[in-house]
Design an enzyme around this catalytic site. Structure first.
Site, mmCIF file in Angstrom:
data_model
loop_
_atom_site.group_PDB
_atom_site.id
_atom_site.type_symbol
_atom_site.label_atom_id
_atom_site.label_comp_id
_atom_site.label_asym_id
_atom_site.label_seq_id
_atom_site.Cartn_x
_atom_site.Cartn_y
_atom_site.Cartn_z
ATOM 1 N N HIS A 155 0.828 -1.222 0.000
ATOM 2 C CA HIS A 155 0.000 0.000 0.000
ATOM 3 C C HIS A 155 0.854 1.261 0.000
ATOM 4 O O HIS A 155 0.421 2.302 0.493
ATOM 5 C CB HIS A 155 -0.955 0.022 1.201
ATOM 6 C CG HIS A 155 -1.710 -1.250 1.406
ATOM 7 N ND1 HIS A 155 -2.928 -1.510 0.842
ATOM 8 C CD2 HIS A 155 -1.378 -2.377 2.091
ATOM 9 C CE1 HIS A 155 -3.339 -2.713 1.182
ATOM 10 N NE2 HIS A 155 -2.404 -3.278 1.936
ATOM 11 N N SER A 276 14.521 22.054 -16.645
ATOM 12 C CA SER A 276 13.314 22.831 -16.894
ATOM 13 C C SER A 276 13.712 24.118 -17.597
ATOM 14 O O SER A 276 14.790 24.659 -17.355
ATOM 15 C CB SER A 276 12.635 23.143 -15.565
ATOM 16 O OG SER A 276 11.840 24.305 -15.683
ATOM 17 N N LYS A 282 15.763 22.270 -11.542
ATOM 18 C CA LYS A 282 15.053 21.008 -11.795
ATOM 19 C C LYS A 282 15.888 19.958 -12.499
ATOM 20 O O LYS A 282 16.706 20.256 -13.363
ATOM 21 C CB LYS A 282 13.814 21.294 -12.659
ATOM 22 C CG LYS A 282 12.767 22.101 -11.941
ATOM 23 C CD LYS A 282 11.896 21.236 -11.072
ATOM 24 C CE LYS A 282 10.884 20.534 -11.949
ATOM 25 N NZ LYS A 282 9.984 19.711 -11.167
ATOM 26 N N GLU A 289 9.295 8.687 -17.132
ATOM 27 C CA GLU A 289 7.879 9.056 -17.327
ATOM 28 C C GLU A 289 7.405 8.684 -18.731
ATOM 29 O O GLU A 289 6.286 8.221 -18.931
ATOM 30 C CB GLU A 289 7.689 10.564 -17.117
ATOM 31 C CG GLU A 289 7.953 11.025 -15.702
ATOM 32 C CD GLU A 289 8.028 12.546 -15.641
ATOM 33 O OE1 GLU A 289 6.981 13.206 -15.736
ATOM 34 O OE2 GLU A 289 9.136 13.090 -15.509
#
Ligand code: ARG
Length: 462
Positions: A155, A276, A282, A289
Site C-alpha cells: 500500500h 526545466s 530542476k 515518465e
C-alpha cells in the site's frame, strides 16, 4: 495500370488510391516479400509449373530490386497499393514475362500473411534480445548493491525491510515471463500460409512443404481459409508487448518516486534526465515518465487489432490491412523502451544511506517482534496485539521501537528478555528470511544464481 485492369474500365481516383494503399506501412516488409517470392518461384520451377530459367531470372531480378531498395534508389510509387505490387511490377518491368509468371498459384492474401509472419518472428527475436539486455542491467545493479537495505512496501506504506537486490530481481522475473510471452508469439507466427492461393488452395501442384522449409517456417498452415485470415499471431505479439510495457511502466513509476526529493533512493544519470526551461534547479525523470506513458499507446495497439478482427467473416477482408501498423508500432516502442530502461538502470546511482534512513522509520521490525513472542509460545494473534500496543506507545512518545527500554517491552509482555534488541536489528531481520524466494541474504544469493542460469537458458533461445 492496376494488376486487375482486365476487369475494370476505370481506375480509382487519386484519393481512393491513397486511402486504400498500405505501401507507406508495408514497404518495411520488402525483404520478407522478396524472400517469399524467391521461395515460391523456386518451388514453382521444381514442380515444373514454370521454367527453371524463369525462376533464375526472377531470383536475379528480385536480388537487384532488394539492392535498389537498400541503396535508396528504388522509387516507392503510391500507385502500387502495397509492397507486394510495388515489387512485382518493378520485377516485370525489369525482366518481362518471366516476372509475370511469379504470381502463378499465389495471391497477395498469401503474401501479406507470409511477410507479416516472417516479420513478426524477426521482431519477436529482436525484442527477446533487448529483454535479455535489460535483465542483465538489473542483475548488475543487484550484484553491485547486493546488501543494501530499503523498506519493502505494501500500500506504499513501510512494511518490512528487504534487500535492494531482491527488489531488482522481482523485475528480472517479471521480464523473464515477458521473454516467454515473446517466445510464444514467435512460435505462433512460425507457420507458412503460402499456397493458400487467396483462400481455397490451387489446381497447380504446389509443394507447400518446400516453401515452408525454404522460408524456415515450422509447418504449413493446414487450412487455406485460416492461412489467409488468421492474425492471432499478431495479437499474441501485441499482448506480449503490452504486458512487458506494463512491467516497464511499473519499474519506471518506482524510478520516478525513488529519484524524488522525498525518497532520494536513486540519482538518475544526467543522460536520463532533463532540466526545466524556467526552474533552474530542476532535474526531471522525463525518460522514466515517457516509458510509463508509452505503455498506454502499446496497449491501445492491442485493443485496436482486437476490435478490427472482431466480426470478420472468412477469409481475407481488406480490414486486415489495418493489422500491421499497430503491431509494428508496439514492437518498435517496446524495443526502444527496453533500450532506454537498460541505460537508465545501468547508469543510475543507488543511495544506500537514504534507503536505510527510510528503513529505520515506520516500525519495520514490528512483524519480527511479534514473531519473537510467537516463538516463545504466545499465539501469533496475541503477539500481534502486544506489538500493536508497543507501536501505539512509540507513536505517542514520537519514538521508534529501538528507543523503548526493556521495561517498556516487559510492561506489555513478560516474555520479552534482553535479546529483544537482536529482533530489532534490520540486517538480522532481513537475514532471517531464509525461505526459498525470501529476502534473506542467502536466499537472494541462491535466487541470483537461478536468475543467471535463466539468463543463459534464454540466451540460447535467441
Ligand atoms: N494490401 C493488402 C494488405 O495489406 C494486401 C492485399 C490484399 N488482397 C486483396 N485482395 N485486396 O492486407
Amino acid at each position: 495500370m492496376a494488376l486487375w485492369s482486365g476487369r475494370f474500365e476505370e481506375g480509382v481516383d487519386a484519393f481512393t488510391q491513397r486511402f486504400g494503399a498500405s505501401l507507406p506501412v508495408d514497404q518495411r516488409l520488402y525483404a520478407q516479400d522478396i524472400a517469399g517470392s524467391k521461395a515460391h518461384a523456386a518451388m514453382l520451377a521444381a514442380q515444373g509449373v514454370i521454367p527453371q530459367e524463369d525462376a533464375a531470372a526472377i531470383a536475379e531480378g528480385l536480388d537487384g530490386i532488394q539492392k535498389d531498395i537498400e541503396s535508396g534508389s528504388f522509387v516507392f510509387d503510391i500507385n502500387n497499393e502495397d509492397i507486394h505490387m510495388a515489387i512485382e511490377s518493378a520485377l516485370t518491368e525489369c525482366i518481362g514475362s518471366a516476372g509475370a509468371r511469379l504470381h502463378t498459384g499465389r495471391s497477395r492474401n498469401d503474401q501479406v500473411a507470409t511477410d507479416t509472419r516472417l516479420f513478426a518472428k524477426q521482431r519477436a527475436a529482436d525484442l527477446m534480445a533487448a529483454n535479455l539486455a535489460l535483465r542483465e542491467a538489473l542483475l548488475a545493479q543487484a550484484e553491485a548493491n547486493f546488501d543494501v537495505i530499503l523498506p519493502g512496501y505494501t500500500h506504499l506504506q513501510h512494511a518490512q525491510p528487504v534487500l535492494f537486490s531482491h527488489h531488482m530481481l522481482a523485475y528480472v522475473w517479471m521480464l523473464a515471463r515477458d521473454f516467454d510471452r515473446l517466445a510464444a508469439a514467435q512460435a505462433a507466427a512460425d507457420a507458412n500460409p503460402l499456397g493458400a492461393a487467396a483462400l481455397a488452395g490451387t489446381t497447380y501442384p504446389l509443394d507447400r512443404f518446400a516453401t515452408t522449409a525454404a522460408l524456415g517456417f515450422d509447418h504449413p498452415i493446414p487450412n487455406s481459409l485460416d492461412a489467409v485470415s488468421d492474425r492471432d499471431f499478431l495479437l499474441d505479439l501485441l499482448y506480449a508487448c503490452s504486458v512487458s510495457c506494463l512491467h516497464l511502466s511499473r519499474l519506471c513509476e518506482e524510478l520516478v518516486l525513488w529519484s524524488s526529493s522525498e525518497f532520494g533512493f536513486v540519482t538518475l544519470s544526467d543522460s536520463y534526465a532533463t532540466g526545466s526551461s524556467i526552474m533552474p534547479q530542476k532535474k526531471n525523470p522525463d525518460f522514466a515518465e515517457l516509458i510509463r506513458g508509452k505503455s498506454g499507446r502499446v496497449v491501445g495497439d492491442l485493443m485496436a487489432l482486437m476490435m478490427t478482427l472482431k466480426g470478420l467473416p472468412l477469409a481475407y477482408n481488406k480490414d486486415l490491412q489495418e493489422d500491421k501498423q499497430g503491431a509494428m508500432d508496439a514492437a518498435d516502442t517496446l524495443e526502444d523502451c527496453y533500450v532506454c530502461a537498460a541505460g537508465m538502470i545501468a547508469t543510475m546511482q543507488v543511495n544506500p544511506e537514504a534507503m536505510m534512513a527510510q528503513a529505520k522509520k515506520g516500525y519495520l521490525a514490528a512483524t519480527d517482534v511479534a514473531d519473537y513472542l510467537a516463538k516463545k509460545g504466545l499465539p501469533f494473534r496475541q503477539a500481534h496485539e502486544v506489538v500493536g500496543h508497543l507501536v501505539l506507545l512509540c507513536e505517542k512518545r514520537g519514538c521508534d521501537l529501538e528507543d523503548l527500554t526493556l521495561a517498556d517491552f516487559q510492561a506489555e509482555s513478560p516474555l520479552f528478555e534482553a535479546d529483544i534488541a537482536g529482533a530489532l536489528n534490520l540486517e538480522a531481520i532481513v537475514a532471517a528470511r531464509t525461505t526459498y524466494g525470501g529476502t534473506g541474504h542467502e536466499a537472494v544469493r541462491a535466487q541470483m544464481v537461478e536468475a543467471q542460469a535463466r539468463q543463459a537458458t534464454d540466451q540460447a533461445k535467441l
